[in-house]
Design an enzyme around this catalytic site. Sequence first.
Site, PDB file in Angstrom:
ATOM      1  N   LEU A 187       0.521  -7.962   8.043  1.00  0.00           N
ATOM      2  CA  LEU A 187       0.776  -6.531   8.072  1.00  0.00           C
ATOM      3  C   LEU A 187       0.597  -6.009   6.653  1.00  0.00           C
ATOM      4  O   LEU A 187       0.943  -6.704   5.687  1.00  0.00           O
ATOM      5  CB  LEU A 187       2.208  -6.229   8.532  1.00  0.00           C
ATOM      6  CG  LEU A 187       2.581  -6.503   9.997  1.00  0.00           C
ATOM      7  CD1 LEU A 187       4.059  -6.178  10.216  1.00  0.00           C
ATOM      8  CD2 LEU A 187       1.710  -5.708  10.950  1.00  0.00           C
ATOM      9  N   ASP A 188       0.054  -4.806   6.521  1.00  0.00           N
ATOM     10  CA  ASP A 188      -0.048  -4.204   5.201  1.00  0.00           C
ATOM     11  C   ASP A 188       1.346  -4.050   4.606  1.00  0.00           C
ATOM     12  O   ASP A 188       2.342  -3.918   5.326  1.00  0.00           O
ATOM     13  CB  ASP A 188      -0.719  -2.832   5.290  1.00  0.00           C
ATOM     14  CG  ASP A 188      -2.170  -2.923   5.728  1.00  0.00           C
ATOM     15  OD1 ASP A 188      -2.773  -3.993   5.570  1.00  0.00           O
ATOM     16  OD2 ASP A 188      -2.688  -1.909   6.237  1.00  0.00           O
ATOM     17  N   ARG A 189       1.395  -4.037   3.301  1.00  0.00           N
ATOM     18  CA  ARG A 189       2.684  -3.962   2.606  1.00  0.00           C
ATOM     19  C   ARG A 189       3.510  -2.750   3.041  1.00  0.00           C
ATOM     20  O   ARG A 189       4.725  -2.838   3.209  1.00  0.00           O
ATOM     21  CB  ARG A 189       2.417  -3.919   1.098  1.00  0.00           C
ATOM     22  CG  ARG A 189       3.638  -3.913   0.226  1.00  0.00           C
ATOM     23  CD  ARG A 189       3.200  -4.072  -1.218  1.00  0.00           C
ATOM     24  NE  ARG A 189       4.254  -3.762  -2.147  1.00  0.00           N
ATOM     25  CZ  ARG A 189       4.113  -3.758  -3.466  1.00  0.00           C
ATOM     26  NH1 ARG A 189       2.932  -4.054  -3.988  1.00  0.00           N
ATOM     27  NH2 ARG A 189       5.110  -3.472  -4.248  1.00  0.00           N
TER      28      ARG A 189
END
Length: 317
Positions: free
Chosen positions: A148-150
């Site tokens: 998942l993106d940050r």
Amino acid sequence: MQEKSNDSAETHVTKVRKVRVDAERAGQRIDNFLRNELPGVPKGRVYRLLRRGEVRVNGGRVRAEYKLLEGDEVRVPPARIRTAGAPPPDNKARSLLEHVLYEDKRLLVIDKPTGLAVHGGSGIAYGAVELLRHARPDLKELSLVHRLDRGTSGCLVLAKRRSALRELHELFREGQVEKNYLALVVGDWQYGEQLIDVPLQVENRRGGERHVIVSENGKTAQTLVSLSRTYGIYSLLRCSPATGRTHQIRVHLQHTGHPIVGDERYGDLAQQRTFPRLMLHAQEISFRLPSGVRMSVQAPVPDSFQTGHDRASRFLA
């Protein structure tokens, strides 16, 4: 805020090693195998070692996508690796345990908070994997099943065993995993339910920062989008990606003219000062276990997402 890694950490040069692949590690790609064997070595350097033929499997050269077989002998070349730095803070590691949504003997699913990277690297001292390993010493082999993106919150699946990692990677490759996201976007969505079928290509900017563009030369990417609710100049969308490309939902929605609110890379800069975070939440993930049992895990909408949701509500007519 995510802590930065200590650039002054010491390094040392490893010796040449030959590693025999056991049943638990069979099926793993050689590039991922090397990243585990050479912790702290940048991904780009691992690929250079492969291209130069410094890595050998059973005496021969292999490509990065080669999948190891049980019994393979891997020559791991010498490399300069970073000595492990200070461990993550105890309080943050313990706090992440409160975000566990599901756990069995083989899997762990957490509700990843926004702002937390999935793993350390590229100037980030630690991420979800490092925090969990620190809080739970029994999880030394814990590995990411996906990313998942940050800035994205929500369901993140991790494998406690290599065999589980292989099985889940296969499910992802075959499109057998259903993922559902909530995204608050700029604009009044007028498309109803729409399948965004637009190829995406990853570009590397200075410093290795990844940036994704729409390109005919890119890889196939599909996202099914439907409207949940409108808030005047904002819309809450449900997004189900059929593929798992880098930044896929963010770039697809930007391409339609409806960037995600709070997106510093692909969004409207003016919106970043109005909302508290990237307004993207991985609400649910579902897949069938090898036992045949259908598994579905949901992550509650976090307060930080709800805060932005409430701000959008002010724009209702």
